[in-house]
Design an enzyme around this catalytic site. Sequence first.
Site, short mmCIF file in Angstrom:
data_model
loop_
_atom_site.label_atom_id
_atom_site.label_comp_id
_atom_site.label_asym_id
_atom_site.label_seq_id
_atom_site.Cartn_x
_atom_site.Cartn_y
_atom_site.Cartn_z
N ASP A 82 17.38 -18.44 63.39
CA ASP A 82 16.38 -18.68 62.35
C ASP A 82 15.45 -19.81 62.80
OD1 ASP A 82 15.30 -18.33 59.74
OD2 ASP A 82 16.49 -20.01 58.97
N HIS A 180 10.37 -23.15 51.34
CA HIS A 180 11.74 -23.59 51.61
C HIS A 180 12.11 -24.75 50.69
CE1 HIS A 180 10.40 -21.87 55.57
NE2 HIS A 180 11.59 -21.30 55.49
N THR A 234 19.24 -23.40 50.92
CA THR A 234 19.38 -24.52 49.97
C THR A 234 20.48 -24.28 48.94
OG1 THR A 234 17.09 -25.18 50.28
CG2 THR A 234 18.12 -25.83 48.21
P1 13P Z 1 15.91 -21.93 51.15
O1 13P Z 1 16.57 -23.14 51.72
O2 13P Z 1 14.80 -22.26 50.23
O3 13P Z 1 16.89 -20.97 50.56
O4 13P Z 1 15.21 -21.18 52.37
C1 13P Z 1 16.01 -20.75 53.44
C2 13P Z 1 15.21 -20.16 54.52
O5 13P Z 1 14.17 -19.59 54.31
C3 13P Z 1 15.74 -20.24 55.88
O6 13P Z 1 14.88 -19.71 56.81
#
Ligand code: 13P
Length: 284
Positions: A82, A180, A234
Amino acid sequence: MKFVPMHELLQQASASGYAVPSFCVWNAETLQNVLRVATDMRAPVIVMNGPGELSLLNPAEFAGMAIEMAKRFDIPAALHLDHGDSVQLVDDCVAAGYTSVMLDYSARPFAENADALRHVVELAHPRGITVEGEIGHVGKVDNITTEGTGDSTLTTTEDAVAYQAHTGVDALAISIGNAHGQYTKLPQLDFARLEAIHHAVPNVPLVLHGGSGTPDEDLQRAILLGIAKVNVATDLVSAMRNSLLEQWQRGENLWVPAALTLSIDAMVPVVERWIRRTGAAGRA
Ligand code: 13P
């Protein structure tokens, strides 16, 4: 099981009208937790990590452990890089056995982003590895998450079409008002934009970064309009951190193995909820 290329999961999801949840994992315990819950719910799943997590275990160490652990589970799952921030990291993940990679050059100029992703596709596709790119930029709404920079740039349909044609990526992360981190006010997703992008690149599964905190109604509508992968970090981190804080406030001594067991258990309902919400339950 062996990890499969991510595009296999996404093609299936796109064809059947659900999305595959993609969970951020950073050690053996979080990985095992996600794979176990997904197995219990018969759900395809993506486990992912990136520069923020790979400081704990490098790609070779993480993939070695993950490939071994995956043998104990029998759901379709992909191991994904990622927000890769360099071609070197992509190379390392490809060599380590990741079945999908993202190089995130979304904060750079279009041509630099597109050329780099084309190079990654040329490197990854002959090895059967899936590639995710991002056009437009998904920013962040707090200073806790390590993903995205401050401001978002919305994805235009023209850019999505040109980027897809130039790169040949298998999955396209787009910016439509998502971000994010922990939303402090409800996100305003631009569904007309999403619909137009999906219409313009109908064969490319679209990715929603910043899944945490997305209202259910919005999520369902986004999946209906072409989102086939939803990233979640998150919500998992918060569940674990809240558990640790509560244990501390209760006066517990945080004996690390015991404290970790409780905090990892606290992630279970989060994983279950996302598997249900994306419609992935029962699809494996
Ligand atoms: P969140 O932390 O807002 O869930 O986003 C995660 C994300 O997009 C990782 O690439």
